[in-house]
Structures are given as C-alpha cells and as structure tokens.
Design a protein around this motif. Structure first.
Motif, PDB file in Angstrom:
ATOM      1  N   VAL A  49       0.862  -1.181   0.000  1.00 54.34           N
ATOM      2  CA  VAL A  49       0.000   0.000   0.000  1.00 54.34           C
ATOM      3  C   VAL A  49       0.897   1.229   0.000  1.00 54.34           C
ATOM      4  O   VAL A  49       1.839   1.320   0.787  1.00 54.34           O
ATOM      5  CB  VAL A  49      -0.940   0.027   1.231  1.00 54.34           C
ATOM      6  CG1 VAL A  49      -1.891   1.217   1.148  1.00 54.34           C
ATOM      7  CG2 VAL A  49      -1.729  -1.274   1.328  1.00 54.34           C
ATOM      8  N   SER A  50       0.582   2.167  -0.884  1.00 59.16           N
ATOM      9  CA  SER A  50       1.407   3.358  -1.056  1.00 59.16           C
ATOM     10  C   SER A  50       0.627   4.628  -0.773  1.00 59.16           C
ATOM     11  O   SER A  50      -0.582   4.702  -0.992  1.00 59.16           O
ATOM     12  CB  SER A  50       1.914   3.411  -2.508  1.00 59.16           C
ATOM     13  OG  SER A  50       2.605   4.615  -2.761  1.00 59.16           O
ATOM     14  N   SER A  51       1.373   5.624  -0.351  1.00 61.48           N
ATOM     15  CA  SER A  51       0.848   6.988  -0.325  1.00 61.48           C
ATOM     16  C   SER A  51       0.479   7.346  -1.765  1.00 61.48           C
ATOM     17  O   SER A  51       1.116   6.892  -2.706  1.00 61.48           O
ATOM     18  CB  SER A  51       1.944   7.931   0.178  1.00 61.48           C
ATOM     19  OG  SER A  51       1.716   9.260  -0.245  1.00 61.48           O
ATOM     20  N   PRO A  52      -0.523   8.199  -1.948  1.00 65.23           N
ATOM     21  CA  PRO A  52      -0.895   8.589  -3.310  1.00 65.23           C
ATOM     22  C   PRO A  52       0.037   9.623  -3.941  1.00 65.23           C
ATOM     23  O   PRO A  52      -0.069   9.884  -5.140  1.00 65.23           O
ATOM     24  CB  PRO A  52      -2.306   9.160  -3.135  1.00 65.23           C
ATOM     25  CG  PRO A  52      -2.327   9.657  -1.733  1.00 65.23           C
ATOM     26  CD  PRO A  52      -1.448   8.710  -0.948  1.00 65.23           C
ATOM     27  N   LEU A  53       0.971  10.192  -3.179  1.00 70.59           N
ATOM     28  CA  LEU A  53       1.863  11.191  -3.752  1.00 70.59           C
ATOM     29  C   LEU A  53       2.792  10.555  -4.791  1.00 70.59           C
ATOM     30  O   LEU A  53       3.191   9.400  -4.641  1.00 70.59           O
ATOM     31  CB  LEU A  53       2.674  11.884  -2.652  1.00 70.59           C
ATOM     32  CG  LEU A  53       1.947  13.057  -1.964  1.00 70.59           C
ATOM     33  CD1 LEU A  53       0.713  12.628  -1.224  1.00 70.59           C
ATOM     34  CD2 LEU A  53       2.901  13.803  -1.052  1.00 70.59           C
ATOM     35  N   ARG A  81       4.290   6.703  -5.022  1.00 75.19           N
ATOM     36  CA  ARG A  81       3.737   5.767  -6.022  1.00 75.19           C
ATOM     37  C   ARG A  81       4.835   5.267  -6.954  1.00 75.19           C
ATOM     38  O   ARG A  81       4.858   4.094  -7.324  1.00 75.19           O
ATOM     39  CB  ARG A  81       2.630   6.442  -6.827  1.00 75.19           C
ATOM     40  CG  ARG A  81       1.309   6.489  -6.115  1.00 75.19           C
ATOM     41  CD  ARG A  81       0.134   6.800  -7.047  1.00 75.19           C
ATOM     42  NE  ARG A  81       0.464   7.420  -8.299  1.00 75.19           N
ATOM     43  CZ  ARG A  81       0.378   8.727  -8.563  1.00 75.19           C
ATOM     44  NH1 ARG A  81      -0.023   9.564  -7.630  1.00 75.19           N
ATOM     45  NH2 ARG A  81       0.678   9.195  -9.751  1.00 75.19           N
ATOM     46  N   GLN A  82       5.754   6.144  -7.349  1.00 71.18           N
ATOM     47  CA  GLN A  82       6.859   5.706  -8.212  1.00 71.18           C
ATOM     48  C   GLN A  82       7.735   4.695  -7.486  1.00 71.18           C
ATOM     49  O   GLN A  82       8.155   3.694  -8.071  1.00 71.18           O
ATOM     50  CB  GLN A  82       7.690   6.911  -8.664  1.00 71.18           C
ATOM     51  CG  GLN A  82       6.977   7.790  -9.651  1.00 71.18           C
ATOM     52  CD  GLN A  82       7.769   9.041  -9.985  1.00 71.18           C
ATOM     53  OE1 GLN A  82       8.476   9.608  -9.149  1.00 71.18           O
ATOM     54  NE2 GLN A  82       7.637   9.491 -11.221  1.00 71.18           N
ATOM     55  N   THR A  83       8.005   4.933  -6.219  1.00 69.69           N
ATOM     56  CA  THR A  83       8.778   3.976  -5.411  1.00 69.69           C
ATOM     57  C   THR A  83       8.029   2.653  -5.323  1.00 69.69           C
ATOM     58  O   THR A  83       8.625   1.575  -5.484  1.00 69.69           O
ATOM     59  CB  THR A  83       9.039   4.558  -4.004  1.00 69.69           C
ATOM     60  OG1 THR A  83       9.800   5.769  -4.145  1.00 69.69           O
ATOM     61  CG2 THR A  83       9.775   3.574  -3.116  1.00 69.69           C
ATOM     62  N   LEU A  90      -1.775   7.067   3.955  1.00 67.22           N
ATOM     63  CA  LEU A  90      -0.313   7.151   3.955  1.00 67.22           C
ATOM     64  C   LEU A  90       0.202   8.479   3.408  1.00 67.22           C
ATOM     65  O   LEU A  90       1.409   8.676   3.282  1.00 67.22           O
ATOM     66  CB  LEU A  90       0.279   5.985   3.155  1.00 67.22           C
ATOM     67  CG  LEU A  90       0.010   4.611   3.775  1.00 67.22           C
ATOM     68  CD1 LEU A  90       0.482   3.510   2.851  1.00 67.22           C
ATOM     69  CD2 LEU A  90       0.668   4.498   5.136  1.00 67.22           C
ATOM     70  N   ALA A  91      -0.699   9.397   3.097  1.00 65.24           N
ATOM     71  CA  ALA A  91      -0.283  10.743   2.690  1.00 65.24           C
ATOM     72  C   ALA A  91       0.359  11.430   3.888  1.00 65.24           C
ATOM     73  O   ALA A  91       0.058  11.100   5.036  1.00 65.24           O
ATOM     74  CB  ALA A  91      -1.480  11.535   2.194  1.00 65.24           C
ATOM     75  N   PRO A 149       1.025 -16.714   7.044  1.00 64.79           N
ATOM     76  CA  PRO A 149       1.851 -15.594   7.499  1.00 64.79           C
ATOM     77  C   PRO A 149       1.373 -14.304   6.846  1.00 64.79           C
ATOM     78  O   PRO A 149       0.960 -14.309   5.700  1.00 64.79           O
ATOM     79  CB  PRO A 149       3.262 -15.956   7.042  1.00 64.79           C
ATOM     80  CG  PRO A 149       3.127 -17.085   6.117  1.00 64.79           C
ATOM     81  CD  PRO A 149       1.761 -17.654   6.245  1.00 64.79           C
ATOM     82  N   ALA A 150       1.411 -13.233   7.583  1.00 62.30           N
ATOM     83  CA  ALA A 150       0.952 -11.954   7.067  1.00 62.30           C
ATOM     84  C   ALA A 150       2.125 -10.995   6.986  1.00 62.30           C
ATOM     85  O   ALA A 150       2.864 -10.829   7.948  1.00 62.30           O
ATOM     86  CB  ALA A 150      -0.124 -11.390   7.970  1.00 62.30           C
ATOM     87  N   ARG A 151       2.279 -10.408   5.821  1.00 58.61           N
ATOM     88  CA  ARG A 151       3.312  -9.397   5.630  1.00 58.61           C
ATOM     89  C   ARG A 151       2.720  -8.293   4.768  1.00 58.61           C
ATOM     90  O   ARG A 151       2.142  -8.571   3.729  1.00 58.61           O
ATOM     91  CB  ARG A 151       4.523 -10.024   4.946  1.00 58.61           C
ATOM     92  CG  ARG A 151       5.768  -9.179   5.062  1.00 58.61           C
ATOM     93  CD  ARG A 151       6.920  -9.802   4.332  1.00 58.61           C
ATOM     94  NE  ARG A 151       7.771 -10.553   5.235  1.00 58.61           N
ATOM     95  CZ  ARG A 151       8.822 -11.235   4.818  1.00 58.61           C
ATOM     96  NH1 ARG A 151       9.122 -11.288   3.536  1.00 58.61           N
ATOM     97  NH2 ARG A 151       9.582 -11.870   5.679  1.00 58.61           N
ATOM     98  N   LEU A 152       2.865  -7.071   5.227  1.00 56.57           N
ATOM     99  CA  LEU A 152       2.326  -5.905   4.548  1.00 56.57           C
ATOM    100  C   LEU A 152       3.456  -4.911   4.335  1.00 56.57           C
ATOM    101  O   LEU A 152       4.252  -4.673   5.245  1.00 56.57           O
ATOM    102  CB  LEU A 152       1.220  -5.269   5.407  1.00 56.57           C
ATOM    103  CG  LEU A 152       0.641  -3.927   4.965  1.00 56.57           C
ATOM    104  CD1 LEU A 152      -0.129  -4.080   3.657  1.00 56.57           C
ATOM    105  CD2 LEU A 152      -0.269  -3.368   6.055  1.00 56.57           C
ATOM    106  N   ILE A 153       3.515  -4.319   3.131  1.00 56.61           N
ATOM    107  CA  ILE A 153       4.484  -3.256   2.840  1.00 56.61           C
ATOM    108  C   ILE A 153       3.723  -1.944   2.739  1.00 56.61           C
ATOM    109  O   ILE A 153       2.729  -1.854   2.016  1.00 56.61           O
ATOM    110  CB  ILE A 153       5.238  -3.507   1.517  1.00 56.61           C
ATOM    111  CG1 ILE A 153       6.009  -4.821   1.555  1.00 56.61           C
ATOM    112  CG2 ILE A 153       6.176  -2.333   1.212  1.00 56.61           C
ATOM    113  CD1 ILE A 153       6.631  -5.215   0.209  1.00 56.61           C
ATOM    114  N   LEU A 154       4.196  -0.934   3.464  1.00 56.47           N
ATOM    115  CA  LEU A 154       3.675   0.418   3.349  1.00 56.47           C
ATOM    116  C   LEU A 154       4.772   1.301   2.772  1.00 56.47           C
ATOM    117  O   LEU A 154       5.897   1.287   3.263  1.00 56.47           O
ATOM    118  CB  LEU A 154       3.245   0.966   4.712  1.00 56.47           C
ATOM    119  CG  LEU A 154       2.167   0.189   5.471  1.00 56.47           C
ATOM    120  CD1 LEU A 154       1.837   0.908   6.783  1.00 56.47           C
ATOM    121  CD2 LEU A 154       0.924  -0.013   4.631  1.00 56.47           C
ATOM    122  N   VAL A 155       4.435   2.084   1.751  1.00 50.62           N
ATOM    123  CA  VAL A 155       5.383   3.014   1.139  1.00 50.62           C
ATOM    124  C   VAL A 155       4.893   4.423   1.446  1.00 50.62           C
ATOM    125  O   VAL A 155       3.752   4.769   1.127  1.00 50.62           O
ATOM    126  CB  VAL A 155       5.487   2.799  -0.388  1.00 50.62           C
ATOM    127  CG1 VAL A 155       6.470   3.796  -1.000  1.00 50.62           C
ATOM    128  CG2 VAL A 155       5.900   1.366  -0.711  1.00 50.62           C
TER     129      VAL A 155
END
Length: 173
Positions: A54-58, A62-64, A83-84, A105-111
C-alpha cells in the motif's frame, strides 16, 4: 498463529521542494529511480516480499511502489490516503490486522514519507519519537509473534524492530 511483519519503505530521492510547485507532484529524480530500483531488487533477493503493498498517493511514493512491484516485492500496489503526509495510518493497520487469517503468514508493505513512517514505527515498538529514522529508500521491518486475526485487536505498541536497512547497508560501495 503465524508471525506478522510490517515493512515500512520510505520513498526514494525526489525532486527538491518547490521544484514542481505542488509537493504531491514531486517525482523521483533519475538518481532516485536508479537507486530505488537497485535497493528494491536487493530487498526482493533477500526475501523481503509481501502479498500486499500500500502506497501513499503522492507521486514520489507511487513511483517507489511501482519500482518495488517491478522488483518482485509485491504483486501489485494499492494507494491509500492514510499514507499521505500527516494522515492517520492506524485505521489501515487495524483493517489489515482484522482481515488476517490464523493459518497464513501476514506481511504488509507500506510506502510513504518521513517523518510519518518513523513516527509510526516508534509508536508500534513503544520507542520515543525520533528513536528511529528512515533514510530515503530505507526499510524498517517490524514483527509480531502472532499474526493478524479477525479475533484479535491490533497490538498497537507490541511490535519488535526486526531490521532497519539503510541504502548504504543494501548498496555497499
């Protein structure tokens, strides 16, 4: 229950503030794209992948996130206003936790951005604000012994810091 991990990835090197006018439109520089690509490939090689990113919308986040998906860190990305910069990511984390199952197993990535990701990490590991700082394209991995479950409340301050990876560690010269 399986262990849960939260991966916090800060966006890569972006255009300077004021360059494109609006902060949300600042993009990664060419150096930022190249460096982030190498870092995400290394992270993927190390097995730091997740089923959800899940990424910030900036733009720069998003590019990352796109680069992370291309490197194999996750199958796709979702954008979320939580995530903004300055937003509240807690409902996002609580929803992730409640959606978990007992047998996987649960793994979540936040950008996202600084200082938000570091503040989130500090809160999750019960550390004082400022105890942890993420460099651009740096990664923090937090873990809980028991993974997400619809039957349990989100353990907001019970995570352990498993890894703190800087670009210098991931890309030694």
């Amino acid at each position: 229950m399986a262990e849960a991990q939260l991966l916090l990835l800060r966006h890569g090197i972006a255009e300077p503030r004021g360059g494109s006018g609006e902060d949300g439109l600042r993009a990664l520089t060419q150096e930022g794209r190249d460096r982030t690509r190498r870092i995400c490939q290394r992270l993927s090689q190390l097995g730091l992948r997740a089923s959800t990113l899940v990424s910030s919308p900036l733009v720069r986040a998003r590019q990352t996130a796109d680069i992370a998906v291309e490197a194999g860190m996750a199958p796709a990305l979702l954008c979320n206003e939580a995530l903004a910069p300055g937003a509240d990511p807690w409902p996002l984390l609580e929803n992730w936790w409640r959606a978990g199952s007992d047998d996987t197993p649960a793994r979540l990535i936040l950008v996202g951005h600084e200082p938000d990701l570091s503040q989130l990490a500090c809160g999750l590991i019960a550390a004082p604000p400022g105890a942890l700082v993420l460099k651009k394209a740096g990664l923090a991995v937090l873990g809980w012994d028991q993974g997400p479950s619809a039957a349990s409340a989100f353990p907001a301050d019970q995570a352990r810091l498993l890894l703190l990876l800087t670009p210098r560690i991931l890309l030694p010269t």
